[in-house]
Design a protein around this motif. Sequence first.
Motif, mmCIF file in Angstrom:
data_model
loop_
_atom_site.group_PDB
_atom_site.id
_atom_site.type_symbol
_atom_site.label_atom_id
_atom_site.label_comp_id
_atom_site.label_asym_id
_atom_site.label_seq_id
_atom_site.Cartn_x
_atom_site.Cartn_y
_atom_site.Cartn_z
ATOM 1 N N ASP A 158 5.400 17.030 8.116
ATOM 2 C CA ASP A 158 5.516 17.731 9.388
ATOM 3 C C ASP A 158 4.165 18.366 9.736
ATOM 4 O O ASP A 158 3.710 19.285 9.060
ATOM 5 N N ALA A 159 3.548 17.887 10.813
ATOM 6 C CA ALA A 159 2.212 18.366 11.180
ATOM 7 C C ALA A 159 2.227 19.837 11.563
ATOM 8 O O ALA A 159 1.318 20.594 11.198
ATOM 9 N N PRO A 184 3.444 7.673 9.066
ATOM 10 C CA PRO A 184 4.146 8.959 9.143
ATOM 11 C C PRO A 184 4.793 9.394 7.830
ATOM 12 O O PRO A 184 5.352 10.488 7.752
ATOM 13 N N ASP A 185 4.683 8.565 6.789
ATOM 14 C CA ASP A 185 5.280 8.906 5.499
ATOM 15 C C ASP A 185 4.294 9.631 4.576
ATOM 16 O O ASP A 185 4.665 10.073 3.496
ATOM 17 N N HIS A 186 3.017 9.740 4.973
ATOM 18 C CA HIS A 186 2.078 10.526 4.172
ATOM 19 C C HIS A 186 2.512 11.991 4.172
ATOM 20 O O HIS A 186 3.079 12.482 5.166
ATOM 21 N N ARG A 187 2.222 12.698 3.082
ATOM 22 C CA ARG A 187 2.626 14.097 2.970
ATOM 23 C C ARG A 187 1.438 14.957 2.534
ATOM 24 O O ARG A 187 0.526 14.476 1.876
ATOM 25 N N ILE A 202 0.864 -1.175 0.000
ATOM 26 C CA ILE A 202 0.000 0.000 0.000
ATOM 27 C C ILE A 202 0.903 1.229 0.000
ATOM 28 O O ILE A 202 1.713 1.431 0.901
ATOM 29 N N LYS A 203 0.769 2.031 -1.031
ATOM 30 C CA LYS A 203 1.692 3.149 -1.225
ATOM 31 C C LYS A 203 1.365 4.320 -0.298
ATOM 32 O O LYS A 203 0.207 4.547 0.055
ATOM 33 N N SER A 204 2.383 5.051 0.061
ATOM 34 C CA SER A 204 2.188 6.281 0.826
ATOM 35 C C SER A 204 1.517 7.328 -0.063
ATOM 36 O O SER A 204 1.675 7.327 -1.282
ATOM 37 N N GLU A 205 0.788 8.233 0.576
ATOM 38 C CA GLU A 205 0.011 9.224 -0.161
ATOM 39 C C GLU A 205 0.643 10.613 -0.118
ATOM 40 O O GLU A 205 1.224 11.019 0.891
ATOM 41 N N ASP A 206 0.492 11.322 -1.219
ATOM 42 C CA ASP A 206 0.669 12.772 -1.263
ATOM 43 C C ASP A 206 -0.729 13.354 -1.401
ATOM 44 O O ASP A 206 -1.432 13.077 -2.379
ATOM 45 N N ILE A 207 -1.148 14.143 -0.425
ATOM 46 C CA ILE A 207 -2.526 14.635 -0.367
ATOM 47 C C ILE A 207 -2.547 16.150 -0.490
ATOM 48 O O ILE A 207 -1.972 16.858 0.342
ATOM 49 N N HIS A 259 -3.165 14.804 11.747
ATOM 50 C CA HIS A 259 -2.563 14.072 12.870
ATOM 51 C C HIS A 259 -2.950 12.591 12.824
ATOM 52 O O HIS A 259 -2.106 11.713 13.046
ATOM 53 N N ASN A 260 -4.215 12.320 12.529
ATOM 54 C CA ASN A 260 -4.655 10.925 12.468
ATOM 55 C C ASN A 260 -4.023 10.181 11.298
ATOM 56 O O ASN A 260 -3.630 9.015 11.423
ATOM 57 N N LYS A 261 -3.919 10.852 10.169
ATOM 58 C CA LYS A 261 -3.323 10.217 8.991
ATOM 59 C C LYS A 261 -1.849 9.890 9.240
ATOM 60 O O LYS A 261 -1.369 8.817 8.865
#
Length: 264
Positions: free
Chosen positions: A97-98, A74-77, A23-28, A67-69
């Motif tokens: 970085d939150a 922790p690699d989601h951006r 499952i790939k990390s996301e850029d949102i 924060h939840n994501k």
Amino acid sequence: MEEDRVAVTGVGATRYALKPGRIKSEDILICIDVDAESMVEMKTTGTNGRPLIRMECVKQAIILFIHNKLSINPDHRFAFATLAKSAAWLKKEFTSDAESSVASLRGLSPNKSSSRADLTLLFRAAAQEAKVSRAHNRIFRVILIYCRSSMRPTHEWPLNQKLFTLDVMYLHDKPSPDNCPQDVYDSLVDAVEHVSEYEGYIFESGQGLARSVFKPMSMLLSHPQQRCAQDDLDIPRSLAKKVPVTEAANALDHHNGNNNQIIN
């Protein structure tokens, strides 16, 4: 996904399993409507005793979402854009970085004028960034928060170009002779179906309650690669009572018959 299925034979039975996949990390990219209607007061009061406006409630929901994501991965951006007549970058650099994300949201403020929104520039920016994400084995998602009750968004986008997933949260006024939230909602549904690579979700509310913002944002924590179709989505369920089977079936039939309609 037929090509990912593997037949496993046993004594007197055959079962199928999916090949393991990463499952790939996301850029949102979170795009927030800054139209004048984002200043509409909600039915929920803030810590100062005054009603929250949509913009402030949306900010709080986004901060909780981030924060939840990150607690999930922790690699989601995240990056941020605003939507007025068209989209513009608020923070173009994607970050995990939150605190940096929260700082970007603090300076966000609504416009005092209203106009029709064109989503074309948003989709162009998303497509360009999605190509960069793919090159790094990541996937790209846009979350659009839209607040206009009488102005349908427009876009120009080729049908065969689906490089990212689009989710929408639509906050609107109650239907009246002076607005057309159903028409706006239909246009947003069309946009989601037009551009989304994976299953895109769209949620709407005209209730003016904080939970009508926080609930859909919590459901958007779901990863696009792990989603069911929205028509099959039945979470979160109420724990207040256990619904009889016949009543539940009737409710499901009613829901499926109205899943493209604005709730009055």
